[in-house]
Structure formats: structure tokens, C-alpha cells
Design an enzyme around this catalytic site. Structure first.
Site, PDB file in Angstrom:
ATOM      1  CG  HIS A  69      -2.214  -0.828   0.968  1.00 47.74           C
ATOM      2  ND1 HIS A  69      -2.569  -1.514   2.259  1.00 47.74           N
ATOM      3  CD2 HIS A  69      -2.774  -1.237  -0.012  1.00 47.74           C
ATOM      4  CE1 HIS A  69      -3.870  -2.333   1.720  1.00 47.74           C
ATOM      5  NE2 HIS A  69      -3.886  -2.270   0.531  1.00 47.74           N
ATOM      6  CB  CYS A  77      -4.185  -2.980 -15.711  1.00 41.91           C
ATOM      7  SG  CYS A  77      -4.764  -4.600 -14.735  1.00 41.91           S
TER       8      CYS A  77
END
Length: 556
Positions: free
Chosen positions: A186, A486
Site C-alpha cells: 500500500h 494494468c
């Protein structure tokens, strides 16, 4: 004396400044037995602290927006976990204070996560951050966090919680270095969104002396301690040249000989669209719709709420592609109404498309909302399923799209090695593939994307991972279909050239990386990219693959 340390570069750019360490403290409350008549008061204190911290996390998310908002809302849900609160109240009823009951309940939950497999072990840092915030509030002490400084600095930490990373001020925090984390953690993703140079998984980062000058190269992963004047000048010169190239780069993505490579943006919701437009995104290559579902873990968002979010993104790209990934729940993104609570290894259980097929009403509502949102829009809507394993999965999803009346291209994400190995088979049911390199690496190497100790295996330059990309692209070419990337691999400018050489047909990344990739890609021909790809695949390690590709391109 200048020394060089090497970690994993996760966000481009160079930062030179003095070291400041993240504040730390041992927030373990004392053990004290309460009286029976104090029980209800302590339960109330615990509930109030939990709600206050959850509200603070949501507020931070609202300020940060974009992907950070979804991450922080997930942390707020963690704080409010009903099973955790039940354990806290049980401990208080047995005589613990509110702070001690919370601390011990979180410790038990932490042990469960740490032992639940490497995938969930990466959530421990987030859990510790939530615990510290609640306990600090109950103890009435400040929460350790980003240093208070009037002068810009380089931040050093063991790890950064999303709540800290999301609100970093780039005017003060020149860059950051952490001992833990990986290229797809993250903190790494949020660093790229902020455009802050960052290096993670750097052993011994915590031993850097407060105030010492360091130079952080977020592209190479190198950290130079007490850099010489010559080294500083070289780094600053390279950074200036890079900025000049970025300023001169505009328009659609393409190689120097005109081979088109559409450059798209990854987003978590409408809030990310302005940054994507400003960076010159040609469309959206990954709309992570799960962030819409994190506002309320107990129920799915209404069809009307979904329609509004999807339509806002489609309207922003009237002539472009908008690729939407349907809800990807499970593993580190559990939803109470959708995912099982007692799986021994959620990363290998019912997640992604598997969860949706078990709850067809949730999938049907989302597909219907997408269909209605696309009505009257000129954008090219494409919808893909996460965690597709084989042709059977692809057929189930394609059938569900048709049943919902969706008039859009239907695709599948390639995150499981079996889908890459059988790409042509999967493409008998769907119209395009999109490679999610983060999870594809995780499942190929059995290496949790959140665990710094195995970051070597999460490196997207691993030749085995490049082989799977090539297999997927070759299969799509043979079927006359498209195959994009992606995952965060597309955000590496050098690797973007290699991916182009492997035959992928589009690249999607965080908006902050688009100018870097566009400028780098425009310097080389397709043939040069193909030679770099061949050299990288012939290597035996990620580091050798990177070096081989760079040698081909720089020697061109």
C-alpha cells in the site's frame, strides 16, 4: 564517507535531504484489574475510542481521495470489526481496563493474521497502526507519526501505515525509505500516487543517523549516505534531464518509430480522474470498483450509487477506453456480506470472480449498473473479471454479462498462472486480456506482495514472470485479441519498453507514472524494445534481466 545501500525503488525521482525518523513508542498499557461496577464504563470508553479512530481514518481518506481513500476506509472497517469488539468486551467483563482489553484482543487477532499465511501477514502493519491509534486515544497520549519539521527532509521508517502515507506533504517530505514493504505494498502504491521518490525493503534503514544527509533514487532503489558533491551533482543533473524530457513529452503513447502503445490510468474512483486527465491518460485501464464497496462492509452499494460513479468516469473520457474490473473482494479486501470469515488461506480461497459467482445478485446489480451508466455515453466501456483461472470461469462471467444486457467488451484478468498458460483457451469466451502483474507474481512465486522479506520474488523483472506475460500476449495475438498490462509493472519506464517488446497492446498505471513512461517509450523503436525483451527473458534473475534490458537500450 559516502556509502551506498540498495533496496527496492518503488516511486521515481531523486530526493536529497537530511534524515528524519518516524516517531515510535511502545503503546502497551499497564495491567490493572477493574471493579465490577466499572465494567460498563470501560466498555463505553472502548466503543467511543474505536468509533473516534474509525471516523478519523475515514476523514483522512476523504482528505486524501483516490486510492488512499479506499485503503483508509478498509482500515476503519478493521477498527470496527464486530468480532474483535466482542472479544474486547469479553476481556473487559473479565476485569481488564478498556485499553488493556483492546491491546490484548488486537494481539490475539494479530497472531491469527500472522499465522494465516503470508498473504494476510502483510495486513499486520495495518492492524498494529489501528491498535496504536485506539490505545493512544484511550491513554490520552499523542499518536506517534510523521516528524514535526519546518524544513524538508527524507523520512525513514520501519514501515508506513496508509494513514501516514496518504497525507504526507510533498513540500516537506522529499522522499521516504522503509525497512519493510514491497513494490506492490500500500505504501508503494500511495507513494507513486503522490509522486514522492521512495525506496522500500532497505535492510538497516532504521540505523541511519538522525540528521545525516542521504540521496534517495526511487528509480534504482539506491540510497547514498553522505553523498559526495560529485554524486549529488550527477543525481541532480540526471533528475533535471528527466524533468526536461517529461516536459517535452505529450500526446498518445508511442515508440520513436510510431508503434502505438496506449497509455492508460489505474483509478479507484471518480476522485482519481482529474489526475489522470492532467497526466494525459488516453483512457482508464483499470477502474478498481471495490473501493465503492468499502463504505459499508455489511451491504453492497445501491445500483443508483454505482451508476453515478461509473457514469462520472465514462463522461471524463468521451473518446477513450474505460476498463472496469468488477468487484474483487476477498483475501486482504474482505466484505462481510460477500466473503467467508473462516477460510484458512483466503488468498487461495473464494475471492474475486469466485465470490461473485457465489453471490450472483451482487454481480448482476453491478453489471446492470454498468450497462445503465454506459447508456448515451461515447466512451468505449470494457468490463473484466478478476481472478479468472480457466475457460470455465471466463464463460461464467461472459454469460453473466450477456444476461445483464451489457453491451460492452468482456475480458478477463490474468492473475493466475493457469490463465496465462491457457490464454488462447480463455479467449474463446472473452474479447480481451489484462495482466495484473502484482497478483500474477504473487501466485507464480508463492510470495506475498505485502511481505518485504520476499520482495525479491515480487520484482516484476523476474524472467519467469516475463515469460508468462509473453505467453499471454502471444495467445492474444494468435486470436486477434488485445492483451494489456494494468499491474504496477507498467509504471516502470524501462520495463514498459520491455513489455512493449513482449507484445502487449496497452499499458495502465498510476497517473503520476504516465509522463515518465511516455517520455522513455518515445526514445526507442519497437525493434529495440523487442531486443531488450529478449535479453531480459534470457537472464536468470530479476537484477540481471533489468541490467540486460538497460544495456540493450542504452547501447542502441
Amino acid at each position: 564517507m559516502e556509502t551506498t545501500l540498495r533496496g527496492v525503488g518503488v516511486s521515481h525521482g531523486v530526493a536529497i535531504g537530511e534524515v528524519r525518523h518516524m516517531g515510535t513508542a511502545v503503546l502497551e498499557p499497564p495491567v490493572r484489574q477493574i471493579l465490577p461496577e466499572e465494567t460498563e464504563r470501560e466498555k463505553g470508553r472502548a466503543r467511543q475510542a474505536v468509533e473516534a479512530v474509525a471516523a478519523d481514518l475515514v476523514a483522512r481518506g476523504n482528505l486524501a481521495g483516490g486510492e488512499a481513500q479506499g485503503v483508509l476506509e478498509a482500515q476503519a472497517m478493521m477498527a470496527q470489526d464486530p468480532e474483535l469488539m466482542t472479544d474486547v468486551e469479553r476481556r473487559i467483563a473479565e476485569g481488564s481496563t478498556a485499553e488493556r482489553g483492546l491491546y490484548d484482543a488486537f494481539a490475539a487477532y494479530r497472531t491469527l493474521l500472522a499465522n494465516a499465511g503470508e498473504y494476510l501477514a502483510g495486513r499486520v502493519a495495518d492492524l498494529d497502526d489501528v491498535r496504536n491509534r485506539i490505545v493512544a486515544r484511550l491513554l490520552g497520549v499523542p499518536m506517534p507519526g510523521v516528524p514535526d519539521s519546518d524544513h524538508p527532509y527524507v523520512l525513514i521508517a520501519r514501515d508506513l501505515a496508509p494513514a501516514d502515507t496518504a497525507l504526507l506533504d510533498p513540500a516537506l517530505v522529499l522522499g521516504f525509505v522503509t525497512e519493510e514493504g514491497g513494490p506492490t505494498s500500500h505504501s508503494a502504491i500511495l507513494a507513486r500516487a503522490l509522486g514522492v521518490p521512495a525506496v522500500v525493503a532497505l535492510p538497516g534503514a532504521g540505523e541511519l543517523a538522525e540528521g545525516v544527509v542521504v540521496a534517495v533514487d526511487g528509480g534504482t532503489g539506491e540510497v547514498f549516505v553522505e553523498p559526495s558533491a560529485e554524486k549529488r551533482a550527477a543525481l541532480e543533473g540526471a533528475a533535471a534531464a528527466r524533468e526536461a524530457a517529461l516536459a517535452a513529452s505529450s500526446g498518445p503513447g508511442a515508440t520513436s518509430d510510431g508503434h502505438k502503445m496506449p497509455l492508460l490510468a489505474n483509478i479507484g474512483g471518480p476522485g482519481d480522474v482529474p489526475a489522470a486527465l492532467q497526466a494525459g491518460a488516453e483512457g482508464i485501464g483499470l477502474f478498481r470498483t471495490e473501493f465503492l464497496f468499502l463504505d459499508d462492509s455489511e451491504q453492497a452499494p445501491s445500483e443508483e450509487k454505482q451508476i453515478a460513479a461509473y457514469r462520472a468516469v465514462l463522461e471524463a473520457f468521451p473518446e477513450g477506453r474505460v476498463v472496469v474490473r468488477v468487484l474483487d473482494a476477498g483475501a486482504d479486501k474482505p466484505l462481510a456480506f460477500l466473503t467467508p470469515a473462516d477460510e484458512p488461506n483466503p488468498a487461495l480461497g473464494v475471492r474475486g470472480l469466485r465470490s461473485l459467482l457465489d453471490h450472483p445478485d451482487v454481480l448482476r446489480t453491478q453489471l446492470t449498473a454498468l450497462s445503465k451508466a454506459a447508456g448515451g455515453q461515447s466512451a468505449q466501456l470494457e468490463v473484466m473479471a478478476p481472478m479468472v483461472a480457466d475457460r470455465t470461469d471466463a464463460k461464467h462471467f461472459a454469460d453473466a454479462c450477456r444476461e445483464a444486457g451489457l453491451r460492452a467488451k468482456v475480458g478477463a484478468m490474468v492473475e493466475i498462472p493457469s490463465a496465462a498458460l491457457r490464454a488462447r483457451s480463455v479467449l474463446q469466451e472473452v474479447e480481451f486480456l489484462s495482466l495484473g502483474t502484482n497478483d500474477l507474481a504473487q501466485y507464480t512465486f508463492a510470495a506475498d506482495r505485502q511481505v518485504g522479506a520476499v520482495s525479491r520474488l515480487q520484482d516484476p523483472w523476474q524472467p519467469a514472470l516475463l515469460d508468462l506475460v509473453a505467453l499471454s500476449a502471444d495467445g492474444a495475438r494468435a486470436e486477434g485479441r488485445s492483451c494489456g498490462v494494468c499491474g504496477e509493472a507498467a509504471a516502470d519506464p524501462l520495463l514498459a519498453c520491455v513489455l512493449t517488446g513482449l507484445g502487449v497492446t496497452s499499458l495502465s498505471m498510476g497517473a503520476a507514472s504516465l509522463p515518465y513512461v511516455r517520455a522513455t517509450l518515445s526514445q526507442y523503436t519497437l525493434a529495440q524494445c523487442e531486443r531488450a525483451a529478449a535479453a531480459a527473458r534470457a537472464a536468470d534473475s530479476a537484477e540481471d534481466a533489468r541490467s540486460a534490458a538497460r544495456a540493450v537500450l542504452e547501447g542502441a
